[in-house]
Motif scaffolding. Structure first.
Motif, mmCIF file in Angstrom:
data_model
loop_
_atom_site.group_PDB
_atom_site.id
_atom_site.type_symbol
_atom_site.label_atom_id
_atom_site.label_comp_id
_atom_site.label_asym_id
_atom_site.label_seq_id
_atom_site.Cartn_x
_atom_site.Cartn_y
_atom_site.Cartn_z
ATOM 1 N N PHE A 1 -14.313 -8.761 2.773
ATOM 2 C CA PHE A 1 -13.154 -9.074 1.933
ATOM 3 C C PHE A 1 -13.446 -8.803 0.453
ATOM 4 O O PHE A 1 -12.647 -8.164 -0.237
ATOM 5 C CB PHE A 1 -12.771 -10.539 2.143
ATOM 6 C CG PHE A 1 -11.594 -10.987 1.326
ATOM 7 C CD1 PHE A 1 -10.315 -10.531 1.612
ATOM 8 C CD2 PHE A 1 -11.768 -11.871 0.274
ATOM 9 C CE1 PHE A 1 -9.231 -10.947 0.853
ATOM 10 C CE2 PHE A 1 -10.693 -12.297 -0.485
ATOM 11 C CZ PHE A 1 -9.421 -11.835 -0.197
ATOM 12 N N LEU A 2 -14.599 -9.262 -0.028
ATOM 13 C CA LEU A 2 -14.936 -9.074 -1.449
ATOM 14 C C LEU A 2 -15.154 -7.594 -1.778
ATOM 15 O O LEU A 2 -14.870 -7.162 -2.893
ATOM 16 C CB LEU A 2 -16.187 -9.881 -1.795
ATOM 17 C CG LEU A 2 -16.039 -11.405 -1.760
ATOM 18 C CD1 LEU A 2 -17.360 -12.076 -2.122
ATOM 19 C CD2 LEU A 2 -14.940 -11.861 -2.714
ATOM 20 N N GLY A 3 -15.664 -6.830 -0.817
ATOM 21 C CA GLY A 3 -15.829 -5.405 -1.060
ATOM 22 C C GLY A 3 -14.507 -4.722 -1.347
ATOM 23 O O GLY A 3 -14.402 -3.873 -2.234
ATOM 24 N N GLN A 4 -13.458 -5.091 -0.591
ATOM 25 C CA GLN A 4 -12.144 -4.511 -0.841
ATOM 26 C C GLN A 4 -11.505 -5.063 -2.112
ATOM 27 O O GLN A 4 -10.806 -4.339 -2.829
ATOM 28 C CB GLN A 4 -11.237 -4.784 0.364
ATOM 29 C CG GLN A 4 -11.701 -4.103 1.644
ATOM 30 C CD GLN A 4 -10.810 -4.418 2.824
ATOM 31 O OE1 GLN A 4 -9.696 -3.941 2.924
ATOM 32 N NE2 GLN A 4 -11.310 -5.256 3.737
ATOM 33 N N VAL A 5 -11.749 -6.334 -2.409
ATOM 34 C CA VAL A 5 -11.137 -6.948 -3.588
ATOM 35 C C VAL A 5 -11.669 -6.326 -4.875
ATOM 36 O O VAL A 5 -10.900 -6.008 -5.794
ATOM 37 C CB VAL A 5 -11.359 -8.478 -3.569
ATOM 38 C CG1 VAL A 5 -11.023 -9.092 -4.923
ATOM 39 C CG2 VAL A 5 -10.525 -9.123 -2.477
ATOM 40 N N GLN A 6 -12.996 -6.121 -4.966
ATOM 41 C CA GLN A 6 -13.534 -5.558 -6.205
ATOM 42 C C GLN A 6 -13.051 -4.125 -6.422
ATOM 43 O O GLN A 6 -12.810 -3.700 -7.549
ATOM 44 C CB GLN A 6 -15.072 -5.635 -6.194
ATOM 45 C CG GLN A 6 -15.751 -4.944 -5.018
ATOM 46 C CD GLN A 6 -16.129 -3.501 -5.291
ATOM 47 O OE1 GLN A 6 -16.389 -3.136 -6.441
ATOM 48 N NE2 GLN A 6 -16.137 -2.657 -4.264
ATOM 49 N N TYR A 7 -12.866 -3.382 -5.340
ATOM 50 C CA TYR A 7 -12.305 -2.027 -5.445
ATOM 51 C C TYR A 7 -10.845 -2.097 -5.895
ATOM 52 O O TYR A 7 -10.394 -1.333 -6.763
ATOM 53 C CB TYR A 7 -12.428 -1.346 -4.077
ATOM 54 C CG TYR A 7 -12.197 0.148 -4.077
ATOM 55 C CD1 TYR A 7 -11.935 0.864 -5.242
ATOM 56 C CD2 TYR A 7 -12.249 0.863 -2.882
ATOM 57 C CE1 TYR A 7 -11.725 2.231 -5.214
ATOM 58 C CE2 TYR A 7 -12.044 2.230 -2.836
ATOM 59 C CZ TYR A 7 -11.779 2.907 -4.013
ATOM 60 O OH TYR A 7 -11.571 4.264 -3.989
ATOM 61 N N ALA A 8 -10.078 -3.036 -5.321
ATOM 62 C CA ALA A 8 -8.665 -3.185 -5.675
ATOM 63 C C ALA A 8 -8.489 -3.591 -7.132
ATOM 64 O O ALA A 8 -7.542 -3.148 -7.801
ATOM 65 C CB ALA A 8 -8.004 -4.208 -4.748
ATOM 66 N N LEU A 9 -9.384 -4.416 -7.666
ATOM 67 C CA LEU A 9 -9.285 -4.823 -9.071
ATOM 68 C C LEU A 9 -9.469 -3.630 -10.004
ATOM 69 O O LEU A 9 -8.723 -3.470 -10.986
ATOM 70 C CB LEU A 9 -10.333 -5.906 -9.372
ATOM 71 C CG LEU A 9 -10.110 -7.274 -8.725
ATOM 72 C CD1 LEU A 9 -11.272 -8.206 -9.056
ATOM 73 C CD2 LEU A 9 -8.800 -7.879 -9.206
#
Length: 621
Positions: free
Chosen positions: A445-453
């Protein structure tokens, strides 16, 4: 540009200073064009035709030095070719164009763009999220891997139609029907194939005709989307005040992501309500039928919106010009022809595609391909869990996107925030794939979130930036935004699922071979990062285009335009000094003949054997 007598004392004054006001910088019509392509007063002393060596130019920062200089007062000046002269004039016209004063932040214009984006991108995204089920229904004789690749191949077919849709709807929006009517037509065009796709018989019923019809329906969807997103950007930004463009543009961008969010939510609900067997057999059709609920609501919203006043005013001027053309028996050229016939517009188009290469590829990688990667390709989690995780990532992305859109209005130059965002994307893309190896749901989840930010920072002001690139001519802005955006989406977004899947299978085989050797965990991790490194390379292309190719109205506000002029001026000055040194060394070495010698000071004795100048004889001798 003024013609002067050749005088070495004036060499450092041969740079045309471009004022920062909004007045026109074109030469007065009373001046005559000289044979070398520059302009001079009638009383100016004509220059001789320059040699072939003087006609060359060095391209620095995306602009030939001769384009910026435009001088005629020195023998070392590089004259302009006709295309360079036209490029310089168009660039000056771009910088001196009047800003849009008709923006009033009309809410219905924004709602029509938002609703249209949600609807169109819902229909477009449902196919990608159901790619595995559609592949099994229409390509049953293939293996699981080929089913997925064939399904993504049909996905690419829709993207190949988007540039054609950009041309068609660009002509409608710029020259024929206006922005509002172009949006209505795009809504109708996407509703029919979406509903039909939900009724289409499978391969077991129709055989080969079924996948052929699927491709045709997807191509009509791509044709519609080619004009919808650009139309929503243009009508929303043209109705915005200058201090609110970034935020309203981010709302339009968020609405397109909202279409993905709605599609992700609907498909997640379908997979939770129905069994896996039911979804594979028939329940995958239900999200396509949901379009019948959205279409009437959207049609009423668009009908209540107003036409862009900025476009209407310029269109009235065009109509008057058309009357003159008819009297002169001249035909009006299509918008796409006017776009590609301009060297400045061609450069803007290339720069726009380069800038959007990393943003479009990142968008489709994180929101379209990542759930497929986690569920089908790696088998880390089920489809339902992958879609649910994607749902929350998209929700976080939309929140950050709106904040970054508002933030872009506070920056002196809109591209400064984009530079920050693309730098983050270059790092975040491979990091996401590294975190997919963490064997933890929190890590996924955090891997996708940091990319999305990082993507939200890049995308925050991009919608407003796209329209501002073409706002100097409202009768070309729809076409410019649509063609540039859709070429980038086709080249880097439509190919992303295929390219990422190809890179995965390549890297997966490499990772399997390395895992059998004596390697530590970090060395075995590197092959898994290859799909993300592909996006990192595109991010470097984006950074180059932002700094060296594209031109934006904010260049005048932040001084970038003046900095480029000073840089080119120093480059030309250094070239002149190097040329003088070479001439001095040639004269000192006894070569070069008598050119440059002052006859009143003495004369040179010619060597009988070599033919070069020999000893110097002063006047007293």
């Amino acid at each position: 540009e003024r013609g002067e007598k050749e005088n070495p004392e004036n060499e450092d004054r041969d740079v045309m200073m471009l004022s920062e006001d909004s007045e026109s910088h074109f030469p007065p019509p009373v001046r005559k064009e000289t044979i070398d392509g520059n302009f001079a007063d009638a009383a100016a002393v004509p220059r001789s035709v320059p040699s072939s060596s003087e006609r060359g130019g060095v391209i620095v920062g995306g602009i030939p030095n001769s384009i910026v200089s435009g001088s005629v007062g020195s023998s070392s000046t590089l004259p302009l070719t006709p295309e360079e002269r036209l490029l310089k004039q168009e660039e000056e016209s771009f910088y001196s164009a009047h800003d849009n004063k008709h923006g009033d932040d009309n809410i219905w214009g924004l709602l029509s763009g938002v609703g249209g984006n949600i609807y169109e991108w819902y229909d477009f995204a449902v196919y990608g999220l159901l790619a595995s089920e559609i592949g099994e229904a229409f390509f049953p004789q293939s293996s699981k891997e080929l089913q997925l690749i064939n399904s993504f191949g049909v996905y690419l077919a829709a993207f190949l139609m988007r540039p054609l849709g950009a041309i068609v709807f660009g002509e409608l929006g710029d020259r024929i029907a206006g922005r509002k009517n172009a949006l209505v037509m795009s809504i109708i065009l996407i509703t029919v194939p979406s509903v039909t796709m939900g009724l289409l018989p499978t391969y077991e019923m129709w055989g080969t005709a079924a996948p052929v019809c699927l491709v045709i329906l997807r191509m009509f969807q791509g044709l519609s989307v080619g004009g919808q997103l650009a139309g929503s950007y243009v009508i929303s930004i043209e109705q915005s005040t200058s201090s609110n463009r970034g935020f309203r543009g981010s709302v339009c961008d968020a609405s397109s992501v909202g279409g993905f969010l709605l599609a992700s939510g609907v498909t997640t609900v379908v997979r939770h309500i129905f069994t896996e067997d039911a979804v594979n057999r028939w329940a995958w059709r239900t999200p396509f039928w949901f379009s019948l609920v959205l279409a009437p609501i959207l049609y009423k919203i668009v009908k209540r919106s107003e036409e862009s006043k900025f476009w209407s005013e310029r269109n009235d001027q065009k109509e008057a010009e058309n009357i003159i053309r008819e009297n002169e028996q001249k035909q009006q050229t299509p918008a796409v022809v006017d776009l590609f016939s301009s060297p400045f517009n061609r450069r803007q188009l290339v720069g726009m595609v380069g800038v959007m290469s990393s943003s479009t590829s990142s968008f489709y990688m994180i929101f379209m391909w990542s759930p497929v990667y986690l569920s089908h390709l790696r088998g880390i989690m089920s489809e339902a869990k992958a879609d649910l995780m994607s749902f929350f990532v998209v929700a976080i992305y939309i929140t950050c996107l709106l904040f970054c859109g508002k933030l872009s209005d506070a920056f002196p130059h809109r591209m400064d925030l984009m530079r920050i965002g693309v730098t983050g994307v270059i790092v975040a893309a491979p990091v996401m794939f590294g975190m997919f190896e963490s064997e933890s749901y929190l890590g996924y989840f955090l891997g996708q979130v940091q990319y999305a930010l990082c993507l939200a920072i890049l995308h925050g002001g991009m919608a407003a930036w796209e329209v501002e690139l073409w706002m100097a001519d409202p009768t070309l802005s729809f076409t410019g935004v649509a063609i540039g955006h859709n070429i980038a989406a086709t080249l880097f977004g439509g190919t992303m699922p295929l390219m990422a899947t190809f890179l995965f299978y390549r890297s997966d085989g490499l990772a399997s071979r390395l895992a059998g050797g004596d390697l530590d965990a970090w060395e075995a991790l590197y092959p898994r990062l290859i799909p993300g490194l592909y996006v990192s390379v595109l991010g470097c292309v984006t950074l180059y285009c932002l700094g060296n190719v594209i031109r934006h109205p904010h260049d005048v506000r932040t001084g970038e335009k003046k900095l480029r002029e000073v840089y080119h001026k120093e480059t030309r000055r250094r070239k002149r000094k190097e040329k003088k040194k070479r001439e001095g060394r040639r004269m000192a070495g006894g070569g070069g003949g008598t050119k440059g010698a002052k006859k009143s000071a003495g004369f040179l004795i010619k060597d009988a054997e070599t033919g070069n100048a020999g000893a110097y004889v002063p006047p007293s001798t």
